[in-house]
Design a protein around this motif. Structure first.
Motif, PDB file in Angstrom:
ATOM      1  N   CYS A 227       3.128  -8.064  -2.963  1.00  0.00           N
ATOM      2  CA  CYS A 227       2.926  -6.700  -2.468  1.00  0.00           C
ATOM      3  C   CYS A 227       2.091  -6.758  -1.196  1.00  0.00           C
ATOM      4  CB  CYS A 227       2.203  -5.859  -3.521  1.00  0.00           C
ATOM      5  SG  CYS A 227       3.100  -5.745  -5.094  1.00  0.00           S
ATOM      6  N   VAL A 233       7.181  -4.303  -1.454  1.00  0.00           N
ATOM      7  CA  VAL A 233       7.522  -5.679  -1.796  1.00  0.00           C
ATOM      8  C   VAL A 233       7.835  -6.433  -0.509  1.00  0.00           C
ATOM      9  CG1 VAL A 233       9.103  -7.165  -3.068  1.00  0.00           C
ATOM     10  CG2 VAL A 233       8.416  -4.956  -4.037  1.00  0.00           C
ATOM     11  N   CYS A 257       3.418  -0.828  -5.975  1.00  0.00           N
ATOM     12  CA  CYS A 257       3.932  -2.191  -6.064  1.00  0.00           C
ATOM     13  C   CYS A 257       2.980  -3.013  -6.914  1.00  0.00           C
ATOM     14  CB  CYS A 257       4.065  -2.794  -4.662  1.00  0.00           C
ATOM     15  SG  CYS A 257       4.647  -4.513  -4.625  1.00  0.00           S
ATOM     16  N   CYS A 262       8.564  -3.157  -7.179  1.00  0.00           N
ATOM     17  CA  CYS A 262       8.212  -1.744  -7.138  1.00  0.00           C
ATOM     18  C   CYS A 262       8.057  -1.207  -8.557  1.00  0.00           C
ATOM     19  CB  CYS A 262       9.289  -0.940  -6.406  1.00  0.00           C
ATOM     20  SG  CYS A 262       9.393  -1.280  -4.628  1.00  0.00           S
TER      21      CYS A 262
END
Length: 394
Positions: A227, A233, A257, A262
């Motif tokens: 993240c 992402v 995230c 996600c």
């Protein structure tokens, strides 16, 4: 400058004049000096084979030109380039034997109040026009040049730094002007005499690597998914730096995230986390709002009622056994209202439907309502489904 030719054409009595470039290199607009044998040569650079030939864009952009030694003074004779040194040397004074050439006046004079050198007259503190490291100081030497120590000069070499005079010659240099700039990611610094500039060897990292200036190291560009600082992402390089975004995640408070994927915040679901969710757990309490696992309701029936009031279309149910009817009435059942989605198979910690493990977390509706030994008091129906409803994981 380039050689320019003109042609004339007559059009209705009007003369048209157009420039034609002859023998111009294709990169004429990119080179400030001369383009000789396909290479850009800086202005003032000498021909390696003949030091009396130099790049003079004003004379020719495509070839070396003779070094212009003229100082604009006629009475001191014609200056010429010494082919051994590549430097201009003075000519013979043309004045009568008992007179001196005054370069400032460009005329012959009878007396010289300051320095009379080689039959030319120079004023106090006037530099030798052919050597900036020599100067007229009549109190020291009225018939010869004096050393101009400490004065600025230029030996024509860029990479030895700024120059100053010492002992009649331009011999003191500050040293390499291209010192380390302290940056790792632009490579090593060096001096390029051809372009008279400092250059960098460029990114020291190899293909598939990124450069980390803070850590002064090369990192594998696509080490793992994680993240990034914006909550999406992204590829994380081997040094922990954010790389290219792989997937954009919904923003807080509905999404975010975690662990390189996600997620939706508690109480939200769907691709964009736009759908609210209610939670049910055997350890819950129907008095709670059901918007998270920690505030889960205890029965599916209470969650269905809350879904109708809040407009939440989705209910997640943790592992366990749940009664098919809210009371001992065998005619009652789990009634799914239109559009409702009911999912089981959760452990009670998930934030994403993909995290379910149906085999490990069985979620059961039980029709046994009363006396286990009496089948006539069992629920007649377990689930009643309306249009566009879903029952999944039970």
């Amino acid at each position: 400058m380039y050689r320019k030719f003109l042609f004339f054409a007559s059009l209705g009595g009007l003369a048209l004049v157009a420039p034609l470039w002859a023998g111009c290199p294709s990169d004429k607009d990119d080179c400030d000096g001369c383009v000789i044998d396909g290479a850009c040569v800086r202005a003032g650079a000498q021909d390696p084979e003949d030091p009396c030939l130099v790049c003079s864009p004003a004379a020719s952009r495509g070839a070396y030109s003779p070094l212009d030694c003229s100082d604009g003074v006629s009475c001191n004779g014609e200056e010429a380039c010494n082919p051994e040194t590549g430097k201009c040397e003075p000519g013979e004074v043309t004045c009568p034997d008992d007179e001196f050439c005054d370069p400032d006046l460009d005329s012959c004079v009878v007396g010289c109040p300051y320095c009379s050198i080689d039959r030319s007259c120079f004023w106090e503190n006037q530099r030798n026009p052919h050597n900036p490291c020599q100067v007229c100081r009549s109190t020291q030497e009225p018939y010869a040049w004096s050393a101009n120590d400490g004065a600025f000069c230029d030996d024509g070499v860029f990479c030895n730094g700024a120059d100053t005079c010492d002992g009649d010659s331009c011999s003191i240099h500050d040293g390499d002007p291209c010192t380390d700039d302290g940056l790792f990611c632009n490579g090593a610094e060096s001096c390029d005499e051809a372009t008279r500039s400092c250059v960098h060897s460029a990114d020291p990292c190899g293909e598939g690597q990124t450069c980390d200036e803070e850590g002064r190291e090369c990192c594998e560009a696509h080490d793992h998914l994680g993240c990034n600082a914006e909550g999406h992402v992204a590829w994380i390089d081997g040094c922990g730096n954010d790389g290219a975004v792989v997937e954009y995640c919904p923003a807080a408070p509905v999404g975010g995230c975690a662990a390189g994927q996600c997620i939706c915040s508690a109480g939200w679901s769907g691709p964009a986390c736009q759908q609210c969710v209610l939670f049910v757990s055997s350890t819950g309490d129907d008095a709670q709002d059901g918007r998270s696992w920690s505030q889960a309701k205890a029965t599916v029936h209470a969650a269905i009622t809350a879904a109708g009031l809040s407009g939440c279309p989705e209910i997640w149910v943790a592992e366990g056994v749940y009664p098919a009817a809210p009371s001992a009435n065998p005619d009652e059942a789990v009634v799914l209202t239109p559009g409702l989605r009911l999912y089981g198979g959760f452990s009670g910690t998930e934030t994403n439907l993909l995290e379910r493990n149906l085999g490990a977390h069985a979620t059961v509706f039980d029709g046994e309502l009363g006396d286990p030994t009496e089948p006539r008091d069992n629920a007649c129906r377990i689930v009643v489904m309306a249009a566009e409803t879903r029952l999944d994981g039970f």
